[in-house]
Motif scaffolding. Sequence first.
Motif, PDB file in Angstrom:
ATOM      1  N   UNK A   1       0.752  -1.149  -0.096  1.00 31.09           N
ATOM      2  CA  UNK A   1       0.107  -0.115   0.005  1.00 31.09           C
ATOM      3  C   UNK A   1       1.015   1.203  -0.020  1.00 31.09           C
ATOM      4  N   UNK A   2       2.004   1.049   0.348  1.00 31.33           N
ATOM      5  CA  UNK A   2       3.011   2.345   0.666  1.00 31.33           C
ATOM      6  C   UNK A   2       3.653   2.368  -1.056  1.00 31.33           C
ATOM      7  N   UNK A   3       4.184   1.380  -1.691  1.00 29.42           N
ATOM      8  CA  UNK A   3       4.692   1.440  -3.168  1.00 29.42           C
ATOM      9  C   UNK A   3       3.794   1.660  -4.098  1.00 29.42           C
ATOM     10  N   UNK A   4       2.757   0.614  -4.396  1.00 27.86           N
ATOM     11  CA  UNK A   4       2.141   0.579  -5.400  1.00 27.86           C
ATOM     12  C   UNK A   4       0.594   1.208  -5.965  1.00 27.86           C
ATOM     13  N   UNK A   5       0.871   2.266  -6.639  1.00 29.96           N
ATOM     14  CA  UNK A   5      -0.484   2.845  -7.108  1.00 29.96           C
ATOM     15  C   UNK A   5      -0.314   3.006  -8.510  1.00 29.96           C
ATOM     16  N   UNK A   6      -1.521   2.833  -9.256  1.00 31.68           N
ATOM     17  CA  UNK A   6      -1.665   2.813 -10.702  1.00 31.68           C
ATOM     18  C   UNK A   6      -1.286   4.060 -11.018  1.00 31.68           C
ATOM     19  N   UNK A   7      -0.767   4.214 -12.326  1.00 30.87           N
ATOM     20  CA  UNK A   7      -0.589   5.444 -13.005  1.00 30.87           C
ATOM     21  C   UNK A   7      -2.001   6.082 -13.541  1.00 30.87           C
ATOM     22  N   UNK A   8      -2.130   7.414 -13.990  1.00 27.61           N
ATOM     23  CA  UNK A   8      -3.191   8.035 -14.200  1.00 27.61           C
ATOM     24  C   UNK A   8      -4.130   7.459 -15.377  1.00 27.61           C
ATOM     25  N   UNK A   9      -3.369   6.943 -16.400  1.00 22.07           N
ATOM     26  CA  UNK A   9      -4.231   6.338 -17.471  1.00 22.07           C
ATOM     27  C   UNK A   9      -4.782   4.862 -16.911  1.00 22.07           C
ATOM     28  N   UNK A  10      -4.026   4.189 -16.252  1.00 25.40           N
ATOM     29  CA  UNK A  10      -4.535   2.845 -15.834  1.00 25.40           C
ATOM     30  C   UNK A  10      -5.621   3.229 -14.645  1.00 25.40           C
ATOM     31  N   UNK A  11      -5.487   4.054 -13.886  1.00 23.94           N
ATOM     32  CA  UNK A  11      -6.478   4.557 -12.707  1.00 23.94           C
ATOM     33  C   UNK A  11      -7.809   5.222 -13.373  1.00 23.94           C
ATOM     34  N   UNK A  12      -7.786   5.634 -14.633  1.00 19.32           N
ATOM     35  CA  UNK A  12      -9.009   6.081 -15.332  1.00 19.32           C
ATOM     36  C   UNK A  12      -9.778   5.020 -16.015  1.00 19.32           C
ATOM     37  N   UNK A  13      -9.122   3.999 -16.371  1.00 18.47           N
ATOM     38  CA  UNK A  13      -9.400   2.507 -16.789  1.00 18.47           C
ATOM     39  C   UNK A  13     -10.201   1.881 -15.749  1.00 18.47           C
ATOM     40  N   UNK A  14      -9.554   1.834 -14.640  1.00 20.84           N
ATOM     41  CA  UNK A  14     -10.369   1.068 -13.408  1.00 20.84           C
ATOM     42  C   UNK A  14     -11.703   1.787 -12.979  1.00 20.84           C
ATOM     43  N   UNK A  15     -11.599   3.206 -13.021  1.00 20.00           N
ATOM     44  CA  UNK A  15     -12.663   3.899 -12.630  1.00 20.00           C
ATOM     45  C   UNK A  15     -13.862   3.757 -13.338  1.00 20.00           C
ATOM     46  N   UNK A  16     -13.612   3.675 -14.882  1.00 20.14           N
ATOM     47  CA  UNK A  16     -14.728   3.340 -15.675  1.00 20.14           C
ATOM     48  C   UNK A  16     -15.228   2.000 -15.888  1.00 20.14           C
ATOM     49  N   UNK A  17     -14.318   0.923 -15.597  1.00 24.83           N
ATOM     50  CA  UNK A  17     -14.814  -0.213 -15.422  1.00 24.83           C
ATOM     51  C   UNK A  17     -15.632  -0.520 -14.044  1.00 24.83           C
ATOM     52  N   UNK A  18     -14.971   0.184 -12.930  1.00 31.34           N
ATOM     53  CA  UNK A  18     -15.835  -0.185 -11.486  1.00 31.34           C
ATOM     54  C   UNK A  18     -16.981   0.662 -11.512  1.00 31.34           C
ATOM     55  N   UNK A  19     -17.167   1.935 -12.279  1.00 34.55           N
ATOM     56  CA  UNK A  19     -18.474   2.453 -12.463  1.00 34.55           C
ATOM     57  C   UNK A  19     -19.363   1.931 -13.268  1.00 34.55           C
ATOM     58  N   UNK A  20     -19.148   1.262 -14.229  1.00 32.41           N
ATOM     59  CA  UNK A  20     -20.072   0.595 -15.287  1.00 32.41           C
ATOM     60  C   UNK A  20     -20.421  -0.686 -14.538  1.00 32.41           C
ATOM     61  N   UNK A  21     -19.632  -1.423 -14.063  1.00 34.89           N
ATOM     62  CA  UNK A  21     -20.047  -2.897 -13.518  1.00 34.89           C
ATOM     63  C   UNK A  21     -20.062  -3.253 -11.971  1.00 34.89           C
ATOM     64  N   UNK A  22     -19.363  -2.477 -11.176  1.00 38.57           N
ATOM     65  CA  UNK A  22     -19.281  -2.818  -9.909  1.00 38.57           C
ATOM     66  C   UNK A  22     -19.822  -2.004  -8.791  1.00 38.57           C
TER      67      UNK A  22
END
Length: 579
Positions: free
Chosen positions: A347-368
Amino acid sequence: MPATRKSMEMARFRRHLPRCFEESGKELAGQFRSTSGQEKRAVLNFWVVLLIVVVGFLLLPPILSWTFRFTSGRLSGYRDGVTLLHAADSKDLPSEVDGGEEDDPYLGGLLSDDIDNVLCQSRGLIHRFRQVSKYKPSPQLVTRLRKYEDLHRKCAPGTEYFNKSLQNFDRRQRNEVTECNYVIWIAYSGLGNRLVSIAATFVYALLTNRVLLLDGRADIGDLFCEPFPGTTWLLPSDFSPLHSYIFNETSPQRFGNLLKMGGSVMSESRSVSFPGSTYVHLTHTYDFHDKLFFCEKEQGILNMTPWLFLRTNQYFVPSLYIFIPHFRDELNRLFPQRETVFHHIGRYLFYPTNSIWSWILRFHGAYLASAKGRLGYQIRTFDFPYTSDQILTCAIQRKVLPNITDFEGGFSNPVFDTEVGDRRPMSVLVTSLKQNYFEKMRDFYLEHATVTGDLVSVYQPSHEQVQQTDRGNHNKKAWAEICLLSFSDNLITSASSTFGYAAQGLSGIVPWILTQPENNTMPEPACSQARSIEPCFHAPPYYNCMTGRGTDTTKFLPYVKHCEDVAWGLKLFTDHDDL
């Protein structure tokens, strides 16, 4: 415009002007008719300027108010990392973390408040999508991370100290203490292995006061945000040793080979010379001499070497506890809850870059986002014949998914009142290289009613068929799916999968582990619950550094035991009498 309407408009306009302007206007109008042409133009210009000033004065307050609201909102969005949500429905972003706890983007001090959330918009938001962690970082770990960040800023690529250290790269040291020492992680194997091995290498860096740098030739910069404030953890891709060194068993700089050959490097005396750089080979193919890395004497030798290149696909943290007392003492101080090492470091080291985070938000918002419960299913199999049945049996037996009303198939329809109960579906996120597991589970719940009347929706973000470690897009999808799995309320993972280890460690959820089939038969039970959220060290050494003999290394510490899913592996547990 009718005369009456025009006169009303003129009257309304006059009421908005100060009375002095109206009276002065009448007086100046008479003077204007009696003046020359040049004087008329001067007066006209004066009134034009005056009119502009008055109109600007009247419009300035609303313009400033609107501008302030817009810019402050934008700056707040950048500051909180939510600008990517402007294009999506804001209701998809959890307003507070589950359980009603105070929203803490710094995770109890784990993250520095110096981090720039514009460059990494997931940091400061991603915790809202995960279950509230019951594990809190120790004050000692928080202090140690801040101290490490200061060291990293001082010694990172491009700094004076980094350049000075490079001057001694090929020179053997004689009784010389360097201000900046490094451990260079060399990319190897799939993304799950990379995540757990980077975390393990960072733990080693904390224990040895080294600076962790990553192989810049890998696609790490496209996957993860920079974790340390105001600096980088990536080596430049043109860093010459990355191209001149050999990073495998045949390397002449390999530490195990140096130990095997003996010579000055074997001595513990500080009066002898040590290499300026050494390659440490810790993959699953390492040999006896490589494994001496986990002994106290050999660590004393490595301590004299400013540049360590480390290639590994293993989570080797458990073996750092056993035969190196000062490592064990420091680890117990930093991680009093021993099964939380990867949880906090991940949780300290690993955070997705902005482009991957944008994809995660779209998938999460659409399906989860609208689901009332989320099950993450990570399936890494070798095409055993009963795998699909085992997957469903596990979820139903462990009551993480409801059973169906008709096991024989058919299209039975549930009878339900839309005004009664929560009709939001339970969402299942399936991550697998194969598509057939997703299809069977989807059809299973599509073609049958559940005994509880619950609706079950099943989704799979991708199905790449085969692992493609060297493809950037493949790794981006894999990283996004690990993040989505970490948003789950329950997890079911495959045995011995580092992909699953990463998801369970980041989420803090103890998973159900699918039982490894034997003799191509359906295993019983289909799955069992893990006793720790830590990853398993798949290839530990079985060697007693004190006696020089082979031994079962689980006999020394009550919290280092064999893994649930890999009988010969090592794993960290919280102290339990039944382990």
